[in-house]
Design a protein around this motif. Structure first.
Motif, PDB file in Angstrom:
ATOM      1  N   SER A  51      -0.002  -7.172   7.090  1.00 47.72           N
ATOM      2  CA  SER A  51       0.305  -8.322   7.938  1.00 47.72           C
ATOM      3  C   SER A  51       0.006  -9.611   7.184  1.00 47.72           C
ATOM      4  O   SER A  51      -0.949  -9.691   6.417  1.00 47.72           O
ATOM      5  N   GLY A  52       0.848 -10.590   7.398  1.00 48.33           N
ATOM      6  CA  GLY A  52       0.713 -11.845   6.673  1.00 48.33           C
ATOM      7  C   GLY A  52       1.523 -11.854   5.396  1.00 48.33           C
ATOM      8  O   GLY A  52       1.598 -12.856   4.704  1.00 48.33           O
ATOM      9  N   GLY A  53       2.108 -10.701   5.045  1.00 45.67           N
ATOM     10  CA  GLY A  53       2.975 -10.618   3.876  1.00 45.67           C
ATOM     11  C   GLY A  53       2.290 -10.324   2.560  1.00 45.67           C
ATOM     12  O   GLY A  53       2.946 -10.238   1.526  1.00 45.67           O
ATOM     13  N   ALA A  54       0.981 -10.150   2.560  1.00 49.41           N
ATOM     14  CA  ALA A  54       0.270  -9.859   1.314  1.00 49.41           C
ATOM     15  C   ALA A  54       0.618  -8.455   0.812  1.00 49.41           C
ATOM     16  O   ALA A  54       0.838  -7.534   1.596  1.00 49.41           O
ATOM     17  N   ARG A 136       1.980  18.251   8.932  1.00 47.55           N
ATOM     18  CA  ARG A 136       3.058  17.534   8.246  1.00 47.55           C
ATOM     19  C   ARG A 136       3.049  16.070   8.695  1.00 47.55           C
ATOM     20  O   ARG A 136       3.003  15.790   9.890  1.00 47.55           O
ATOM     21  N   HIS A 137       3.060  15.161   7.712  1.00 46.37           N
ATOM     22  CA  HIS A 137       3.124  13.737   8.038  1.00 46.37           C
ATOM     23  C   HIS A 137       4.032  13.030   7.045  1.00 46.37           C
ATOM     24  O   HIS A 137       4.219  13.477   5.916  1.00 46.37           O
ATOM     25  N   GLU A 138       4.616  11.934   7.501  1.00 43.87           N
ATOM     26  CA  GLU A 138       5.512  11.163   6.648  1.00 43.87           C
ATOM     27  C   GLU A 138       4.690  10.243   5.748  1.00 43.87           C
ATOM     28  O   GLU A 138       3.801   9.525   6.221  1.00 43.87           O
ATOM     29  N   ALA A 139       4.985  10.253   4.468  1.00 43.04           N
ATOM     30  CA  ALA A 139       4.301   9.390   3.509  1.00 43.04           C
ATOM     31  C   ALA A 139       4.872   7.978   3.613  1.00 43.04           C
ATOM     32  O   ALA A 139       6.055   7.792   3.910  1.00 43.04           O
ATOM     33  N   GLN A 140       4.046   7.000   3.356  1.00 48.27           N
ATOM     34  CA  GLN A 140       4.461   5.604   3.424  1.00 48.27           C
ATOM     35  C   GLN A 140       5.268   5.222   2.190  1.00 48.27           C
ATOM     36  O   GLN A 140       4.936   5.636   1.072  1.00 48.27           O
ATOM     37  N   LEU A 141       6.325   4.453   2.384  1.00 54.51           N
ATOM     38  CA  LEU A 141       7.139   3.970   1.288  1.00 54.51           C
ATOM     39  C   LEU A 141       6.431   2.804   0.611  1.00 54.51           C
ATOM     40  O   LEU A 141       6.025   1.838   1.266  1.00 54.51           O
ATOM     41  N   GLY A 142       6.269   2.902  -0.696  1.00 56.72           N
ATOM     42  CA  GLY A 142       5.630   1.838  -1.459  1.00 56.72           C
ATOM     43  C   GLY A 142       6.575   0.683  -1.722  1.00 56.72           C
ATOM     44  O   GLY A 142       7.802   0.821  -1.625  1.00 56.72           O
ATOM     45  N   VAL A 143       6.005  -0.477  -2.045  1.00 55.66           N
ATOM     46  CA  VAL A 143       6.787  -1.686  -2.368  1.00 55.66           C
ATOM     47  C   VAL A 143       6.401  -2.147  -3.772  1.00 55.66           C
ATOM     48  O   VAL A 143       5.387  -1.726  -4.329  1.00 55.66           O
ATOM     49  N   ASP A 144       7.228  -3.056  -4.316  1.00 53.70           N
ATOM     50  CA  ASP A 144       6.905  -3.620  -5.618  1.00 53.70           C
ATOM     51  C   ASP A 144       5.698  -4.528  -5.491  1.00 53.70           C
ATOM     52  O   ASP A 144       5.593  -5.308  -4.551  1.00 53.70           O
ATOM     53  N   GLY A 145       4.782  -4.393  -6.445  1.00 54.57           N
ATOM     54  CA  GLY A 145       3.536  -5.159  -6.374  1.00 54.57           C
ATOM     55  C   GLY A 145       3.519  -6.389  -7.194  1.00 54.57           C
ATOM     56  O   GLY A 145       4.180  -6.825  -7.964  1.00 54.57           O
TER      57      GLY A 145
END
Length: 145
Positions: A51-54, A136-145
């Motif tokens: 949250s906040g875009g960081a 079973r759980h869905e993995a979070q999609l990563g973003v460019d850092g």
């Protein structure tokens, strides 16, 4: 590090190819996909947006398509650590089955283990599910850092 393919995946792939040839048809893309994986400790930790875009380091399990391969990050205690047993594809979902550890006891510290997943149709993957200890759980999609 060595690439891995389970006996089950090898036999399934071989039997599908033989049956398809004998019947004069081709196997589905999902059946043809033979995914390989290599633990790669040189890969950077995946990032996520909060949250906040960081943009921050992802503390849990996640994935991110790279140039022709997929990075999968597994989160767990440093002992026994997380290891991949098999990888299959269900439509546009990559399903990562983890090895069951010899003991259910884990250390309280956090260890992120990075894997390079290749040899399948990377462009068709829209999500990654991780199966760990029957859940079973869905993995979070990563973003460019």
């Amino acid at each position: 590090m060595a690439k891995h393919m389970t006996r089950r995946a090898f036999v399934t792939t071989a039997c599908t190819a033989v049956a398809a040839t004998a019947l004069g048809c081709s196997a589905s893309d999902d059946a043809k996909a033979t995914w390989t994986w290599t633990q790669d400790d040189d890969l950077p930790v995946l990032c996520m947006q909060v949250s906040g875009g960081a943009i921050v380091a992802m503390p849990g399990s996640g994935w991110k398509p790279q140039d022709g391969w997929i990075q999968v990050q597994l989160s767990g205690g440093s002992i026994p650590g997380k290891e991949i047993e098999s990888i299959t594809q269900e439509g546009s979902t990559l399903v990562v089955q983890l090895k069951k550890p010899a003991s259910d006891i884990e250390t309280m510290d956090l260890r992120l283990t990075e894997y390079r997943v290749e040899s399948g149709d990377v462009s068709s993957i829209e999500s990654v599910d991780i199966i760990d200890k029957g859940e079973r759980h869905e993995a979070q999609l990563g973003v460019d850092g």
